[in-house]
Design a protein around this motif. Structure first.
Motif, PDB file in Angstrom:
ATOM      1  N   LEU A   1       0.963  -1.236  -0.084  1.00 16.00           N
ATOM      2  CA  LEU A   1      -0.077   0.078   0.018  1.00 16.00           C
ATOM      3  C   LEU A   1       1.047   1.501  -0.016  1.00 16.00           C
ATOM      4  N   GLN A   2       0.322   2.384  -0.394  1.00 16.90           N
ATOM      5  CA  GLN A   2       1.040   3.776  -0.540  1.00 16.90           C
ATOM      6  C   GLN A   2       0.471   4.932   0.359  1.00 16.90           C
ATOM      7  N   SER A   3       1.211   5.617   0.765  1.00 18.04           N
ATOM      8  CA  SER A   3       0.598   6.987   1.113  1.00 18.04           C
ATOM      9  C   SER A   3       1.376   8.149   0.387  1.00 18.04           C
ATOM     10  N   VAL A   4       1.017   9.221   0.448  1.00 22.18           N
ATOM     11  CA  VAL A   4       1.600  10.307  -0.548  1.00 22.18           C
ATOM     12  C   VAL A   4       1.801  11.646   0.344  1.00 22.18           C
ATOM     13  N   TYR A   5       2.737  12.160   0.231  1.00 18.83           N
ATOM     14  CA  TYR A   5       3.186  13.448   1.079  1.00 18.83           C
ATOM     15  C   TYR A   5       4.066  14.453   0.238  1.00 18.83           C
ATOM     16  N   PRO A   6       4.223  15.736   0.727  1.00 16.26           N
ATOM     17  CA  PRO A   6       4.942  16.640  -0.041  1.00 16.26           C
ATOM     18  C   PRO A   6       6.421  16.203  -0.043  1.00 16.26           C
TER      19      PRO A   6
ATOM     20  N   ALA B   1       4.823  -0.080   4.307  1.00 20.39           N
ATOM     21  CA  ALA B   1       4.240   0.486   3.122  1.00 20.39           C
ATOM     22  C   ALA B   1       5.238   1.494   2.206  1.00 20.39           C
ATOM     23  N   GLN B   2       4.479   2.074   0.999  1.00 25.04           N
ATOM     24  CA  GLN B   2       5.291   2.727   0.269  1.00 25.04           C
ATOM     25  C   GLN B   2       5.084   4.356   0.315  1.00 25.04           C
ATOM     26  N   GLY B   3       6.195   5.146   0.477  1.00 25.50           N
ATOM     27  CA  GLY B   3       5.712   6.637   0.389  1.00 25.50           C
ATOM     28  C   GLY B   3       6.067   7.146  -0.823  1.00 25.50           C
ATOM     29  N   ILE B   4       5.076   7.952  -1.284  1.00 25.72           N
ATOM     30  CA  ILE B   4       5.006   8.574  -2.769  1.00 25.72           C
ATOM     31  C   ILE B   4       5.499  10.233  -2.073  1.00 25.72           C
ATOM     32  N   ALA B   5       6.620  10.940  -2.428  1.00 29.78           N
ATOM     33  CA  ALA B   5       6.975  12.247  -2.019  1.00 29.78           C
ATOM     34  C   ALA B   5       6.707  13.217  -3.520  1.00 29.78           C
ATOM     35  N   ILE B   6       6.089  14.160  -3.343  1.00 31.07           N
ATOM     36  CA  ILE B   6       5.579  14.996  -4.482  1.00 31.07           C
ATOM     37  C   ILE B   6       6.284  16.248  -4.218  1.00 31.07           C
ATOM     38  N   ALA B   7       7.089  16.661  -5.397  1.00 31.31           N
ATOM     39  CA  ALA B   7       8.006  17.901  -5.526  1.00 31.31           C
ATOM     40  C   ALA B   7       6.929  19.054  -5.284  1.00 31.31           C
TER      41      ALA B   7
ATOM     42  N   ASP C   1       2.431  21.311  -3.979  1.00 31.47           N
ATOM     43  CA  ASP C   1       1.727  21.054  -4.744  1.00 31.47           C
ATOM     44  C   ASP C   1       0.521  19.950  -4.842  1.00 31.47           C
ATOM     45  N   LEU C   2      -0.453  20.627  -4.401  1.00 35.00           N
ATOM     46  CA  LEU C   2      -1.861  19.833  -4.052  1.00 35.00           C
ATOM     47  C   LEU C   2      -2.359  19.046  -5.638  1.00 35.00           C
ATOM     48  N   ALA C   3      -2.245  19.662  -6.734  1.00 34.65           N
ATOM     49  CA  ALA C   3      -2.749  19.170  -7.899  1.00 34.65           C
ATOM     50  C   ALA C   3      -1.896  18.213  -8.158  1.00 34.65           C
ATOM     51  N   ALA C   4      -0.601  18.136  -7.778  1.00 35.18           N
ATOM     52  CA  ALA C   4       0.149  16.898  -8.088  1.00 35.18           C
ATOM     53  C   ALA C   4       0.183  15.837  -7.205  1.00 35.18           C
ATOM     54  N   MET C   5      -0.190  16.079  -5.916  1.00 34.02           N
ATOM     55  CA  MET C   5      -0.505  15.081  -5.013  1.00 34.02           C
ATOM     56  C   MET C   5      -1.758  14.387  -5.423  1.00 34.02           C
ATOM     57  N   LEU C   6      -2.766  15.068  -5.999  1.00 34.32           N
ATOM     58  CA  LEU C   6      -4.294  14.253  -6.473  1.00 34.32           C
ATOM     59  C   LEU C   6      -3.530  13.548  -7.622  1.00 34.32           C
ATOM     60  N   THR C   7      -2.927  13.810  -8.311  1.00 30.23           N
ATOM     61  CA  THR C   7      -2.473  12.868  -9.481  1.00 30.23           C
ATOM     62  C   THR C   7      -1.736  11.658  -9.284  1.00 30.23           C
ATOM     63  N   ALA C   8      -1.111  11.874  -8.004  1.00 28.79           N
ATOM     64  CA  ALA C   8      -0.323  10.671  -7.507  1.00 28.79           C
ATOM     65  C   ALA C   8      -1.120   9.711  -6.959  1.00 28.79           C
ATOM     66  N   ILE C   9      -2.330   9.776  -6.659  1.00 28.33           N
ATOM     67  CA  ILE C   9      -3.322   8.827  -6.318  1.00 28.33           C
ATOM     68  C   ILE C   9      -3.548   7.645  -6.990  1.00 28.33           C
ATOM     69  N   THR C  10      -3.194   6.457  -6.485  1.00 29.47           N
ATOM     70  CA  THR C  10      -3.261   4.949  -7.394  1.00 29.47           C
ATOM     71  C   THR C  10      -4.310   4.152  -6.539  1.00 29.47           C
TER      72      THR C  10
ATOM     73  N   TYR D   1       2.819  27.843   3.892  1.00 31.69           N
ATOM     74  CA  TYR D   1       1.208  27.589   4.076  1.00 31.69           C
ATOM     75  C   TYR D   1       0.433  27.751   3.122  1.00 31.69           C
ATOM     76  N   ILE D   2      -0.676  27.173   2.892  1.00 40.61           N
ATOM     77  CA  ILE D   2      -1.476  27.251   1.799  1.00 40.61           C
ATOM     78  C   ILE D   2      -3.027  27.600   2.401  1.00 40.61           C
ATOM     79  N   PRO D   3      -3.627  28.593   1.696  1.00 38.47           N
ATOM     80  CA  PRO D   3      -4.822  29.099   2.278  1.00 38.47           C
ATOM     81  C   PRO D   3      -5.682  27.943   2.433  1.00 38.47           C
ATOM     82  N   TYR D   4      -6.747  28.110   3.236  1.00 39.28           N
ATOM     83  CA  TYR D   4      -7.571  26.826   3.609  1.00 39.28           C
ATOM     84  C   TYR D   4      -8.398  26.534   2.652  1.00 39.28           C
ATOM     85  N   ALA D   5      -9.028  27.528   1.748  1.00 39.57           N
ATOM     86  CA  ALA D   5      -9.891  27.291   0.854  1.00 39.57           C
ATOM     87  C   ALA D   5      -9.373  26.115  -0.196  1.00 39.57           C
ATOM     88  N   ALA D   6      -8.061  26.503  -0.554  1.00 39.62           N
ATOM     89  CA  ALA D   6      -7.203  25.419  -1.524  1.00 39.62           C
ATOM     90  C   ALA D   6      -7.356  24.083  -0.778  1.00 39.62           C
ATOM     91  N   ILE D   7      -7.163  24.147   0.496  1.00 39.82           N
ATOM     92  CA  ILE D   7      -6.964  22.676   1.450  1.00 39.82           C
ATOM     93  C   ILE D   7      -8.408  21.970   1.416  1.00 39.82           C
TER      94      ILE D   7
END
Ligand code: PLP
Length: 359
Positions: free
Chosen positions: A110-115, A131-137, A145-154, A172-178
């Motif tokens: 199984l995998q988890s995704v983090y920045p 498990a395997q960690g997937i690190a997103i630049a 990069d929240l969009a890239a984190m979403l793309t990394a979902i498998t 930090y990221i504005p809460y609306a984007a989170i």
């Protein structure tokens, strides 16, 4: 070793959490007084702990013979956050919530995704359970990069980790984007939103996210008393999640995982919000002193929103070692794949001055 043939393979590959030399050892090595060591490496609150909390801790000494009543902590935190106490996951520091989350949802295959630039415990908690960690630049400005984190979902993804404020970058990221990010994640994937530094966000950016855990049954919010509340040494943090999610995670938790001193301290700490305000102001002033100093010295830094600053010093490891020789402890970020950056916690005015002088 022949007698250890049954060790899990994934444990052999773990690179353990690196702790620096103890303050006492460093003082002895340098031949200086222990109080002369300037510790700016672990993002603690240099202002300390509320005097009211200190009094409660002192008074508790006579009661230390009893096992802790962790349900009291759940009640206090439930009341403070206006949620059912059973939705509180008490932790021996919020780190324990990260580990329990990994134990509950991750495992081999199984995998988890983090920045990529994020708190090392996301990677470690993932590795602890094989498990395997997937690190997103990050994006060019160092924000996650929240969009890239979403793309990394498998199909193997089970946990998404995100911290606001981010450590070690301090961005930090504005809460609306989170919120958009959490909404876009399938509800059978766990989102852990780590709010260890949330109290340091500017007033206009701070948001009480507690309600989100009603809205998203797959969300775990984590908070800590180690940062602005100044209680890192007592090891206490907590998670808030939906009733069902909290119930599963709480099953893995030891019955006495938070100590009695910490439980007594938390009640008093929550009651002294004036100390939190004071700490926030102390942090704003100290952070300004540091960033102005870095600018004057010609060092670039990542715009900080927490109680620490990531600053580009060229060769971080070398600079951290030189500072250590002067009794100033900072965190070089080569282990976080930022070999040019050191992370500096906001200290007292004189500590910040000492650091800037040494740089
Ligand atoms: C982003 C982040 N989360 C969690 C923690 C852990 O805090 P605790 O002391 O509550 O385990 C830290 C500590 O540095 C942190 O930087």
């Amino acid at each position: 070793m022949k007698h250890l043939t049954h060790i899990h393979e994934h444990i052999k590959t773990i690179n353990p959490y690196q702790l620096g030399r103890s303050t006492g050892d460093l003082a002895t090595d340098l031949g200086i007084d222990i109080n002369a060591v300037v510790r700016l490496a672990a993002n603690e609150n240099a202002l300390g702990t509320s005097p009211k909390v200190q009094k409660v801790i002192q008074d508790y000494a006579k009661d230390c013979l009893r096992y802790p009543e962790v349900s009291v902590l759940q009640r206090v935190l439930g009341e403070y956050n206006n949620v059912d106490p059973l939705r509180i996951i008490p932790g021996n520091g919020s780190c324990e919530i990260l580990e329990l989350t990994a134990q509950t949802f991750l495992g081999p295959g199984l995998q988890s995704v983090y920045p990529l630039y994020s708190f090392v415990m996301y990677k470690l908690a993932t590795q602890y359970v094989g498990a395997q960690g997937i690190a997103i630049a990050p994006r060019a400005d160092f924000t996650d990069d929240l969009a890239a984190m979403l793309t990394a979902i498998t199909p193997q993804t089970r946990v998404m980790w995100l911290s606001n404020v981010a450590n070690p970058t301090g961005s930090y990221i504005p809460y609306a984007a989170i919120k958009q990010f959490i909404t876009a994640i399938p509800s059978n994937i766990i989102v852990l939103l780590d709010e260890a530094y949330t109290e340091y966000l500017p007033d206009e950016e701070r948001l009480d996210t507690t309600d989100w855990s009603n809205e998203f049954p797959n969300l775990i919010l984590t908070r800590t008393f180690s940062k602005i509340y100044g209680l890192a040494g007592l090891r206490v943090g907590y998670g808030i999640a939906s009733l069902e999610l909290a119930d599963y995670i709480n099953r893995l938790r030891g019955p006495y995982n938070c100590n009695a001193l910490a439980i007594a301290a938390v009640t008093a700490a929550l009651e002294d919000q004036a100390f939190v305000e004071k700490s926030r102001a102390f942090n704003v002033a100290g952070r300004k002193q540091l960033t102005e100093g870095f600018r004057r010295l010609g060092f670039s830094y990542i715009e900080p929103a927490g109680n620490f600053v990531a600053v580009n010093v060229g060769n971080a490891r070398e600079m951290a070692e030189k500072l250590m020789q002067k009794g100033i402890v900072v965190l070089p970020l080569h282990g976080y794949q930022l070999p040019e950056y050191i992370r500096v916690t906001v200290g007292h005015e004189a500590e910040n001055r000492a650091l800037l002088g040494a740089l």
